[in-house]
Write a protein that holds these residues in place. Structure first.
Motif, PDB file in Angstrom:
ATOM      1  N   ASP A  38      11.537 -22.190 -25.676  1.00 13.45           N
ATOM      2  CA  ASP A  38      10.568 -22.780 -24.760  1.00 13.45           C
ATOM      3  C   ASP A  38      10.345 -21.845 -23.582  1.00 13.45           C
ATOM      4  O   ASP A  38      11.246 -21.115 -23.170  1.00 13.45           O
ATOM      5  CB  ASP A  38      11.068 -24.129 -24.230  1.00 13.45           C
ATOM      6  N   THR A  39       9.141 -21.900 -23.043  1.00 12.52           N
ATOM      7  CA  THR A  39       8.834 -21.129 -21.844  1.00 12.52           C
ATOM      8  C   THR A  39       9.323 -21.900 -20.634  1.00 12.52           C
ATOM      9  O   THR A  39       9.069 -23.097 -20.521  1.00 12.52           O
ATOM     10  CB  THR A  39       7.314 -20.896 -21.730  1.00 12.52           C
ATOM     11  N   THR A  56       6.212 -25.297 -15.494  1.00 18.75           N
ATOM     12  CA  THR A  56       6.896 -25.368 -16.793  1.00 18.75           C
ATOM     13  C   THR A  56       6.397 -26.569 -17.584  1.00 18.75           C
ATOM     14  O   THR A  56       6.112 -26.465 -18.782  1.00 18.75           O
ATOM     15  CB  THR A  56       8.423 -25.445 -16.591  1.00 18.75           C
TER      16      THR A  56
END
Length: 173
Positions: A38-39, A56
């Motif tokens: 995940d970023t 996010t």
């Protein structure tokens, strides 16, 4: 090679091709799919923590609504096979007047890069993305510009630059 095939045929032997690359591409593609990350945005200073968390969550929402996992995997496979994969970020106004941010894979053949020396292309001065459309599709998309479209097709036909398929449908870039 054709010479090998001809030799085997004259000897009455079967011609067999074993693709040793495909299993490796499949393995790397599977590894990419199973080990996604995940970023997450990190704050630069202490006061940036709330902003980093908001960004996010926004990016996670965009990723989920754009089916990015599939698009990213397809671009990754393009990179494995051809050496380059492309993702485009754009604003989609179909479901919302304000627009939704979307991410999609571009065909590797439709993107051209300017000269660059770095592997990641960070010194590339321009990128060109193009797409072929049929004359009928362009007329459907831009009915108010039919005269200009006909003039453009006549120009490209005169220059010998139109692209034809097996049908009578003409394409312009």
């Amino acid at each position: 090679s054709e010479a090998d095939k001809t030799k085997l045929q004259t000897e009455g032997r079967a011609c067999l091709t074993i693709n040793q690359i495909k299993p490796r591409v499949d393995a790397l593609s599977g590894y990419q799919r199973q080990n996604r990350m995940d970023t997450k945005f990190l704050p630069v200073e202490e006061g940036d923590l709330a902003i980093a968390d908001i960004i996010t969550k926004l990016v996670k929402n965009i990723v989920e609504s754009s089916n990015v996992m599939h698009e990213e995997s397809a671009a990754f496979e393009d990179t494995l096979i051809t050496g380059r994969g492309n993702l485009s970020v754009y604003v989609d106004h179909v479901n919302s007047l304000e627009g939704d941010i979307r991410i999609k894979k571009d065909n590797w053949e439709d993107v051209f890069y300017g000269a660059h020396d770095t592997v990641d292309g960070s010194d590339c001065e321009f990128v060109v993305k193009h797409k072929w459309y049929s004359k009928a599709k362009l007329q459907e998309m831009y009915p108010e510009h039919i005269d200009k479209l006909h003039a453009s097709f006549r120009y490209f036909e005169a220059k010998g630059r139109s692209r034809k398929t097996g049908s009578d449908d003409e394409y312009v870039n």
